[in-house]
Design a protein around this motif. Structure first.
Motif, PDB file in Angstrom:
ATOM      1  N   ILE A 344       1.149  -1.286  -0.169  1.00 52.95           N
ATOM      2  CA  ILE A 344       0.087   0.011  -0.123  1.00 52.95           C
ATOM      3  C   ILE A 344       0.839   1.433   0.012  1.00 52.95           C
ATOM      4  O   ILE A 344       0.538   2.148  -0.529  1.00 52.95           O
ATOM      5  N   GLN A 367      -8.848   4.063   2.326  1.00 54.34           N
ATOM      6  CA  GLN A 367      -7.987   3.118   1.890  1.00 54.34           C
ATOM      7  C   GLN A 367      -9.033   1.981   1.641  1.00 54.34           C
ATOM      8  O   GLN A 367      -9.921   1.511   2.389  1.00 54.34           O
ATOM      9  N   CYS A 369      -9.249  -2.475   0.877  1.00 56.84           N
ATOM     10  CA  CYS A 369      -8.921  -3.765   1.256  1.00 56.84           C
ATOM     11  C   CYS A 369      -9.774  -4.852   0.412  1.00 56.84           C
ATOM     12  O   CYS A 369     -10.709  -4.753   0.254  1.00 56.84           O
ATOM     13  N   GLU A 384      -1.957 -10.403   1.418  1.00 59.41           N
ATOM     14  CA  GLU A 384      -2.779  -9.157   1.576  1.00 59.41           C
ATOM     15  C   GLU A 384      -2.490  -8.581   0.028  1.00 59.41           C
ATOM     16  O   GLU A 384      -1.364  -7.639  -0.086  1.00 59.41           O
ATOM     17  N   LYS A 387      -5.458  -3.944  -2.812  1.00 61.72           N
ATOM     18  CA  LYS A 387      -5.459  -2.653  -1.885  1.00 61.72           C
ATOM     19  C   LYS A 387      -5.895  -1.406  -3.008  1.00 61.72           C
ATOM     20  O   LYS A 387      -5.748  -1.709  -4.028  1.00 61.72           O
TER      21      LYS A 387
END
Length: 394
Positions: A344, A367, A369, A384, A387
């Motif tokens: 990110i 943001q 996700c 992860e 983003k």
């Protein structure tokens, strides 16, 4: 069970519950395991660390499964893990949503297994030799737990090459899915094509983000780029966007979007579909002097690995620069990256460069996700991958 001994000092990742060990960390192997076989991973001092899938043809030579030496990894073990994953998603599936990711690989302690539910059908991606070896057990467990109409194989991802596995696609059990399966997400109906669609058939990882972005589209002129089957388009129309222009290079995607518009009863004059390369189309809009209130940029994975990061950064920067130039003052840009190699903070820096080149001031509003059916293990940050940023472009 065959023992794999790590080099001295290479046990830290395993002790911290990271599920990957690279081939360079291995000192010696006591025996000759076949690819996909479960082995015991031990430190240089012969202390047990974990059980893992072994594959000497993959850079990730060991995919760790279980850290309890007393555990027996058999069908009952897999059943418990799958049941646990399904139970954790139980509240997501309701009268407004009947599609989600049920099993998410390492995040659910099943490295190489992805299971998505689309109404009464399941889609499987098997990306490791270890899961490939017990595929029949996985199918049997899913039948017992979910009683689907059919289970379809979508194991055509490039990741299989790293495990020396060929692409695989087709019916695994039950009924062949119809040309279009009707699913519901956020109260919106979709016709999706499992056999010919991208990845597992439908990108359910943007479920929450579609709903959030739609809240900014009421009465607005929206541009949805890389629209695929129309997730952001349909959510925007549901929230009464004035007009949505949807762009994708895939003829199948554009055709599927048209099905979905009809399915939900949206007026054709509210939406325009364009089959075109997105970058080319953005330049065409700029040359024509066309502007928008809200713009969505949800491109495919530009950086499949860290070696591609520099090239991907340039691609993300150019794409976002073009997008910013098309927005009215105070316009909203929802921009995403699904590249795991782009974190990110790197993505924010890329957006800052794009804003500088575009001569626009930008504020970060939120943001984005990935949703909770794509969880991230605290010991595995690599999980992860999705983003995004919600931006106001001044």
């Amino acid at each position: 069970m065959i023992d794999v001994i790590l080099k001295k000092g290479k046990e830290k990742a395993a002790m911290l519950r990271h599920p990957w060990i690279f081939s360079g960390a291995i000192d010696k192997i006591k025996g000759q395991p076949v690819n996909g076989e479960i082995v015991a991973v031990r430190s240089a001092d012969k202390e047990f660390l974990a059980y893992a899938y072994f594959n000497d043809l993959s850079r990730v030579a060991l995919r760790l499964l279980e850290w309890d030496e007393t555990a027996t990894i058999d069908k009952a073990w897999y059943k418990q893990k799958i049941k646990q994953a399904i139970a954790a998603r139980g509240h997501i599936l309701n009268e407004d949503t009947n599609t989600c990711r049920l099993v998410f690989s390492e995040a659910d302690f099943l490295p190489g297994l992805i299971v998505d539910q689309y109404a009464n059908f399941l889609s499987l991606q098997i990306l490791s030799a270890g899961i490939e070896n017990i595929k029949e057990d996985i199918i049997a467990i899913l039948r017992e737990e979910l009683n689907p109409k059919g289970i379809f194989d979508k194991s055509d991802a490039g990741a299989r090459k790293h495990e020396n596995l060929e692409a695989s696609q087709g019916l695994l059990w039950g009924e062949n899915p119809p040309e279009f399966i009707e699913v519901k997400e956020n109260g919106i109906l979709y016709h999706i094509n499992i056999a010919e669609g991208q990845k597992s058939g439908f990108y359910c990882d943007q479920r929450d983000n579609r709903r959030i972005l739609a809240g900014y589209t009421r009465g607005k002129n929206v541009l949805d780029c890389f629209c695929y089957s129309g997730g952001f388009t349909l959510n925007s129309l549901k929230y009464q966007a004035a007009h949505v222009t949807s762009v994708d290079s895939s003829a199948l995607a554009v055709e599927t979007l048209k099905h979905n518009l009809e399915l939900n009863g949206f007026k054709t004059e509210q939406q325009t579909s364009i089959q075109s390369d997105v970058n080319k189309q953005l330049r065409a809009f700029k040359e024509a002097g066309q502007t928008f209130d809200v713009l969505v940029l949800d491109p495919p994975k530009y950086a499949p690995s860290r070696s591609a990061l520099d090239r991907a950064a340039r691609a993300y920067k150019d794409l976002n620069r073009l997008g910013m130039l098309l927005l009215k003052e105070g316009g909203i840009l929802a921009t995403f990256s699904c590249s795991g190699a782009v974190d990110i903070e790197t993505f924010k820096q890329i957006i800052a460069w794009a804003a500088l080149d575009a001569g626009r001031e930008v504020q970060i509003i939120k943001q984005f996700c990935q949703p909770e059916d794509h969880p991230v293990r605290i010991s595995f940050s690599e999980g992860e991958y999705l983003k995004g940023l919600l931006l106001r472009v001044l």
